[in-house]
Design a protein around this motif. Structure first.
Motif, PDB file in Angstrom:
ATOM      1  N   HIS A   1       0.859  -1.194   0.000  1.00 23.48           N
ATOM      2  CA  HIS A   1       0.000   0.000   0.000  1.00 23.48           C
ATOM      3  C   HIS A   1       0.886   1.232   0.000  1.00 23.48           C
ATOM      4  O   HIS A   1       1.797   1.327   0.831  1.00 23.48           O
ATOM      5  CB  HIS A   1      -0.864   0.061   1.265  1.00 23.48           C
ATOM      6  CG  HIS A   1      -1.712  -1.144   1.498  1.00 23.48           C
ATOM      7  ND1 HIS A   1      -1.325  -2.179   2.330  1.00 23.48           N
ATOM      8  CD2 HIS A   1      -2.929  -1.491   1.017  1.00 23.48           C
ATOM      9  CE1 HIS A   1      -2.269  -3.107   2.347  1.00 23.48           C
ATOM     10  NE2 HIS A   1      -3.255  -2.730   1.558  1.00 23.48           N
ATOM     11  N   LEU A   2       0.603   2.165  -0.874  1.00 16.96           N
ATOM     12  CA  LEU A   2       1.419   3.384  -0.969  1.00 16.96           C
ATOM     13  C   LEU A   2       0.504   4.601  -0.940  1.00 16.96           C
ATOM     14  O   LEU A   2      -0.245   4.845  -1.893  1.00 16.96           O
ATOM     15  CB  LEU A   2       2.235   3.349  -2.266  1.00 16.96           C
ATOM     16  CG  LEU A   2       2.991   4.620  -2.678  1.00 16.96           C
ATOM     17  CD1 LEU A   2       3.847   5.151  -1.536  1.00 16.96           C
ATOM     18  CD2 LEU A   2       3.859   4.343  -3.895  1.00 16.96           C
ATOM     19  N   GLU A   3       0.542   5.341   0.179  1.00 16.78           N
ATOM     20  CA  GLU A   3      -0.245   6.576   0.262  1.00 16.78           C
ATOM     21  C   GLU A   3       0.622   7.757  -0.163  1.00 16.78           C
ATOM     22  O   GLU A   3       1.702   7.956   0.393  1.00 16.78           O
ATOM     23  CB  GLU A   3      -0.721   6.822   1.698  1.00 16.78           C
ATOM     24  CG  GLU A   3      -1.926   5.976   2.104  1.00 16.78           C
ATOM     25  CD  GLU A   3      -2.505   6.389   3.462  1.00 16.78           C
ATOM     26  OE1 GLU A   3      -3.349   5.646   3.978  1.00 16.78           O
ATOM     27  OE2 GLU A   3      -2.102   7.429   4.010  1.00 16.78           O
ATOM     28  N   VAL A   4       0.133   8.518  -1.134  1.00 23.43           N
ATOM     29  CA  VAL A   4       0.821   9.743  -1.526  1.00 23.43           C
ATOM     30  C   VAL A   4       0.073  10.879  -0.843  1.00 23.43           C
ATOM     31  O   VAL A   4      -0.871  11.447  -1.381  1.00 23.43           O
ATOM     32  CB  VAL A   4       0.831   9.918  -3.052  1.00 23.43           C
ATOM     33  CG1 VAL A   4       1.687  11.120  -3.443  1.00 23.43           C
ATOM     34  CG2 VAL A   4       1.357   8.662  -3.731  1.00 23.43           C
ATOM     35  N   SER A   5       0.482  11.167   0.398  1.00 24.88           N
ATOM     36  CA  SER A   5      -0.259  12.118   1.221  1.00 24.88           C
ATOM     37  C   SER A   5       0.323  13.500   0.959  1.00 24.88           C
ATOM     38  O   SER A   5       1.117  14.028   1.729  1.00 24.88           O
ATOM     39  CB  SER A   5      -0.132  11.704   2.693  1.00 24.88           C
ATOM     40  OG  SER A   5      -1.316  12.021   3.390  1.00 24.88           O
ATOM     41  N   SER A   6      -0.107  14.045  -0.148  1.00 26.71           N
ATOM     42  CA  SER A   6       0.508  15.275  -0.650  1.00 26.71           C
ATOM     43  C   SER A   6      -0.571  16.155  -1.251  1.00 26.71           C
ATOM     44  O   SER A   6      -1.607  15.689  -1.698  1.00 26.71           O
ATOM     45  CB  SER A   6       1.537  14.915  -1.729  1.00 26.71           C
ATOM     46  OG  SER A   6       1.801  16.014  -2.570  1.00 26.71           O
ATOM     47  N   ARG A   7      -0.271  17.454  -1.300  1.00 28.12           N
ATOM     48  CA  ARG A   7      -1.171  18.398  -1.956  1.00 28.12           C
ATOM     49  C   ARG A   7      -1.111  18.212  -3.475  1.00 28.12           C
ATOM     50  O   ARG A   7      -2.005  18.626  -4.196  1.00 28.12           O
ATOM     51  CB  ARG A   7      -0.744  19.830  -1.583  1.00 28.12           C
ATOM     52  CG  ARG A   7      -1.905  20.729  -1.263  1.00 28.12           C
ATOM     53  CD  ARG A   7      -1.425  22.137  -0.926  1.00 28.12           C
ATOM     54  NE  ARG A   7      -1.582  22.466   0.485  1.00 28.12           N
ATOM     55  CZ  ARG A   7      -0.589  22.745   1.330  1.00 28.12           C
ATOM     56  NH1 ARG A   7       0.662  22.719   0.915  1.00 28.12           N
ATOM     57  NH2 ARG A   7      -0.839  23.048   2.588  1.00 28.12           N
ATOM     58  N   GLU A   8      -0.018  17.609  -3.936  1.00 28.36           N
ATOM     59  CA  GLU A   8       0.176  17.432  -5.392  1.00 28.36           C
ATOM     60  C   GLU A   8       0.394  15.958  -5.723  1.00 28.36           C
ATOM     61  O   GLU A   8       1.438  15.603  -6.268  1.00 28.36           O
ATOM     62  CB  GLU A   8       1.422  18.187  -5.855  1.00 28.36           C
ATOM     63  CG  GLU A   8       1.532  19.612  -5.388  1.00 28.36           C
ATOM     64  CD  GLU A   8       2.942  20.155  -5.649  1.00 28.36           C
ATOM     65  OE1 GLU A   8       3.072  20.961  -6.594  1.00 28.36           O
ATOM     66  OE2 GLU A   8       3.895  19.742  -4.958  1.00 28.36           O
ATOM     67  N   PRO A   9      -0.562  15.110  -5.422  1.00 29.72           N
ATOM     68  CA  PRO A   9      -0.316  13.674  -5.633  1.00 29.72           C
ATOM     69  C   PRO A   9      -0.009  13.336  -7.097  1.00 29.72           C
ATOM     70  O   PRO A   9       0.773  12.427  -7.369  1.00 29.72           O
ATOM     71  CB  PRO A   9      -1.617  13.017  -5.169  1.00 29.72           C
ATOM     72  CG  PRO A   9      -2.656  14.089  -5.214  1.00 29.72           C
ATOM     73  CD  PRO A   9      -1.926  15.356  -4.905  1.00 29.72           C
ATOM     74  N   HIS A  10      -0.603  14.094  -8.026  1.00 31.09           N
ATOM     75  CA  HIS A  10      -0.380  13.765  -9.441  1.00 31.09           C
ATOM     76  C   HIS A  10       0.994  14.228  -9.939  1.00 31.09           C
ATOM     77  O   HIS A  10       1.409  13.860 -11.026  1.00 31.09           O
ATOM     78  CB  HIS A  10      -1.501  14.354 -10.304  1.00 31.09           C
ATOM     79  CG  HIS A  10      -2.804  13.656 -10.057  1.00 31.09           C
ATOM     80  ND1 HIS A  10      -3.096  12.431 -10.590  1.00 31.09           N
ATOM     81  CD2 HIS A  10      -3.855  13.982  -9.260  1.00 31.09           C
ATOM     82  CE1 HIS A  10      -4.288  12.034 -10.171  1.00 31.09           C
ATOM     83  NE2 HIS A  10      -4.757  12.958  -9.355  1.00 31.09           N
ATOM     84  N   ARG A  11       1.663  15.039  -9.119  1.00 33.27           N
ATOM     85  CA  ARG A  11       3.048  15.384  -9.460  1.00 33.27           C
ATOM     86  C   ARG A  11       3.962  14.182  -9.164  1.00 33.27           C
ATOM     87  O   ARG A  11       4.909  13.923  -9.889  1.00 33.27           O
ATOM     88  CB  ARG A  11       3.475  16.593  -8.625  1.00 33.27           C
ATOM     89  CG  ARG A  11       4.907  16.984  -8.850  1.00 33.27           C
ATOM     90  CD  ARG A  11       5.203  18.345  -8.209  1.00 33.27           C
ATOM     91  NE  ARG A  11       6.639  18.583  -8.171  1.00 33.27           N
ATOM     92  CZ  ARG A  11       7.230  19.455  -7.369  1.00 33.27           C
ATOM     93  NH1 ARG A  11       6.493  20.187  -6.538  1.00 33.27           N
ATOM     94  NH2 ARG A  11       8.550  19.613  -7.395  1.00 33.27           N
ATOM     95  N   TRP A  12       3.651  13.451  -8.112  1.00 38.47           N
ATOM     96  CA  TRP A  12       4.539  12.361  -7.690  1.00 38.47           C
ATOM     97  C   TRP A  12       4.162  11.014  -8.283  1.00 38.47           C
ATOM     98  O   TRP A  12       5.015  10.149  -8.471  1.00 38.47           O
ATOM     99  CB  TRP A  12       4.569  12.281  -6.151  1.00 38.47           C
ATOM    100  CG  TRP A  12       4.834  13.613  -5.530  1.00 38.47           C
ATOM    101  CD1 TRP A  12       4.033  14.317  -4.695  1.00 38.47           C
ATOM    102  CD2 TRP A  12       5.990  14.452  -5.760  1.00 38.47           C
ATOM    103  NE1 TRP A  12       4.591  15.534  -4.376  1.00 38.47           N
ATOM    104  CE2 TRP A  12       5.792  15.644  -5.026  1.00 38.47           C
ATOM    105  CE3 TRP A  12       7.157  14.321  -6.527  1.00 38.47           C
ATOM    106  CZ2 TRP A  12       6.732  16.680  -5.018  1.00 38.47           C
ATOM    107  CZ3 TRP A  12       8.090  15.354  -6.524  1.00 38.47           C
ATOM    108  CH2 TRP A  12       7.879  16.510  -5.790  1.00 38.47           C
TER     109      TRP A  12
END
Lengths: 436, 436
Positions: free
Chosen positions: B335-346
């Motif tokens: 499971h990988l959470e991209v807990s970011s304001r810009e998830p589509h950047r990462w």
């Protein structure tokens, strides 16, 4: 020399028992092989290059000072290709081009990323990405098949795999120029002349010289098969192949010598290969047997063909084509020829097979080499649950989920109830925190 | 009680060694378990129902006279569903509906048959068909997860599998009503209250009462995992699951208590579960640790969470989000959470993961239960080469080839050259016979 496949009839009283006996092939593992392979794997994992060199010296009689010395560089592969007769060069390139086109269509049809959004903005989908690095095992020695190099490496390339590492044993240093040329045509990244369980171990664990891969594909002997089974989990593997098989479903409209030769072309692989004919026409079965008798003496590999047909072959008389289709489904053959004037009438009835060859002109050998589809196919009835080697074997999927703030409300309420029902309160709380 | 995950920094000298030590998890097989499992498999294969009953008596303390007596019939499943509180019924149905929609989209995107014709009339393609019969293993006892019933059975249904046989052990006869209700909602065909290696054996080989299946999916303990690995080849299997893992990639924009709870929700599964935070912001890491300290005492499963975080958890300070993505790729988390304001950047930088949860609202727990994607995911770094459970696991492919008479001419000439190059003259002759 005579080749007389067993004659069975579904109308006979003992059919079921005879059929089962003929089909039976045991893939039982050999404890002695298992132990040897376990030891080699552990040794290569521990000692890396040094262990690989030692086993290569012992089993392939190749004595070199470093694993680098066993790497074949690009110029040598290209030179092997350029030294071939023009007809072979063109045939290799034409086959590679068709295999590539087919697998590109496969990728487009079933191997692209996809996503959609719910009305509340929640995004769901899957991202499809290639494996980083794969290993291809290519058998050496007598049964060296350049076509297998194409069939393993090209789908990996089409998938977008970054690095393709080929291993091929060269006992006593004997290299097969067609295999080297195929590696050149298929665009293999690196090639090492190592084989056996030691090569599988090097690919799975990596050594100082040979980097660890993510998946290993390609056929091999019993040691290679046992090694692949053991490293499964550390790396991915394709399948564990059993003896090759063909099933010809005939309505009697194909010249019987064509069918006899198609049965031969499976039987000539090895004594354990299996060739079966299913046909509702008893006269036609007799004609095929006569063609077998007539053609066998002229075959260079007649001894192997006879051993295979006598030991495992069968000509089965069925009540109808429909019944023949049912029996084919029970066998789930690797190669299935529908040698009929109406192949599209029977194809929908055929549920389990690695590859289905439709119509009299579609000999299995065309599919083996150059029609385009992959010739690495599930054997021993595993077509019930597995598929030809393909682009999908060199890709993997990651689910994509982006829940919007609005979407987190109804989903969160559901998750809280289910998580509490499962006794997982932190799961529930993580969902609850996102509720407004 | 304290939960203090290891604090690592990629800038520290010893990072690589500490990181490797923290990641290490050995899936080494246990020789004692292997022997027990091999014996049980052989016994069930030989004695069928009688052996299954004997092991069920011994391990689950259930003493019945026939395997029929251990089958749960449809009315009992429906009754279990109807006896649930309305909120649980609705949550199960809502979750099932979303999981179904997602897997229908998956089938449409990547699981349909395809074909094309060359200019000369030659047809090439693949036919995609469902498996006939599959077995789903559902753990019983303490860790009984109705959501896993949905996640295994629904993709099989969507694929078009004809028969879904569920096995679930009920030690001392204790049945979990939510599991039974989930089997009802998911539309399982038959259910038997058996478990362990004996249930895997019954599914793989078949007995007088329980028909053999084509593939077995679903998680289980070490005995079940060993049994699945051993029957692989006789039947298909999904994957061999290791401990569950979460990796949170945070840029510091998510409330730190949300991230702490997401780490808990993985850690509460069991002591071997792994929760890792990767973040370039040292202050934020400190805030997450403070939230861990603050929230832990209120957690019902605090002891398990603490053991997991202390033993295998890590808060890793990275130089940048880019570096955090690189480290995530090395881990290839389940499971990988991209807990970011810009998830589509990462997201485009993330190559290997079972499921990617984008943005602060996408807690893993929403994906576990009801977002739609499957929660059966590759663990222990196997996301490098494998995929979430999906419709494709319940389908297989057959290549389709129909070579026209015109197509058989150029293909035949290529095949003749390559077959002769490989020393397979019957292959060459079969192609040559189709030349005009």
């Amino acid at each position: 020399m005579k080749a007389t496949p067993a004659r069975l009839s579904t109308a006979a009283a003992g059919f079921e028992a005879d059929f089962q006996a003929r089909l039976h092939w045991s893939a039982d593992t050999d404890a002695a092989i298992e132990q040897v392979v376990a030891d080699i794997l552990a040794d290569v994992r521990r000692r890396g290059d040094a262990a690989v060199l030692e086993y290569t010296r012992r089993f392939d009689r190749l004595d070199v000072g470093s694993l680098e010395a066993l790497e074949l560089k690009a110029p040598e592969l290209r030179a092997a290709f350029e030294a071939l007769p023009a007809a072979q060069r063109e045939a290799l390139e034409a086959a590679a081009s068709r295999v590539k086109s087919y697998h590109e269509a496969q990728k487009k049809a079933s191997g692209e990323s996809w996503q959609y959004r719910d009305a509340d903005g929640t995004l769901l989908g899957q991202k499809v990405t290639p494996l980083d690095r794969v290993g291809i095992y290519v058998p050496g020695g007598k049964a060296a098949y350049p076509s297998s190099v194409l069939m393993n490496a090209i789908p990996a390339h089409v998938a977008g795999v970054g690095e393709i590492i080929m291993v091929v044993p060269t006992p006593d240093g004997e290299k097969n120029p067609l295999v080297l040329a195929a590696a050149y045509v298929a665009g293999v990244t690196r090639t090492f002349t190592i084989g056996g369980a030691q090569a599988v171990a090097a690919l799975a664990y990596g050594t100082a010289t040979l980097p660890a891969v993510d998946k290993i594909t390609g056929p091999g002997n019993a040691y290679v098969a046992a090694a692949k089974r053991r490293v499964f989990g550390t790396v991915g593997i394709d399948m564990i192949a059993g003896p090759s098989e063909i099933l010809v479903l005939a309505d009697g409209s194909t010249p019987p010598d064509w069918v006899a030769m198609d049965l031969f072309s499976q039987a000539e692989h090895d004594e354990l290969a299996q060739s079966i004919l299913l046909c509702p026409d008893a006269d036609y079965i007799e004609q095929v047997q006569q063609e077998i008798d007539r053609l066998l003496p002229s075959m260079p590999r007649a001894a192997i063909i006879a051993a295979s047909l006598n030991g495992r072959g069968a000509l089965i008389h069925t009540k109808s084509m429909e019944e023949a289709c049912e029996i084919s489904n029970r066998i789930a053959p690797e190669h299935l020829e529908v040698s009929s004037r109406e192949p599209h009438r029977w194809e929908p009835l055929l549920k389990h097979a690695g590859a289905i060859f439709l119509g009299a002109y579609t000999s299995e050998s065309l599919g083996d080499y150059c029609a385009g589809p992959n010739h690495v196919l599930p054997t021993s009835g595993t077509a019930r649950f597995s598929s030809p080697l393909g682009v999908y074997d060199f890709q993997k999927r990651s689910s994509l989920i982006e829940v919007s703030e609005a979407g987190a409300q109804p989903l969160g309420r559901i998750a809280v109830i289910l998580a509490e029902g499962e006794g997982l309160p932190a799961h529930a709380e993580a969902a609850r925190m996102r509720l407004r």
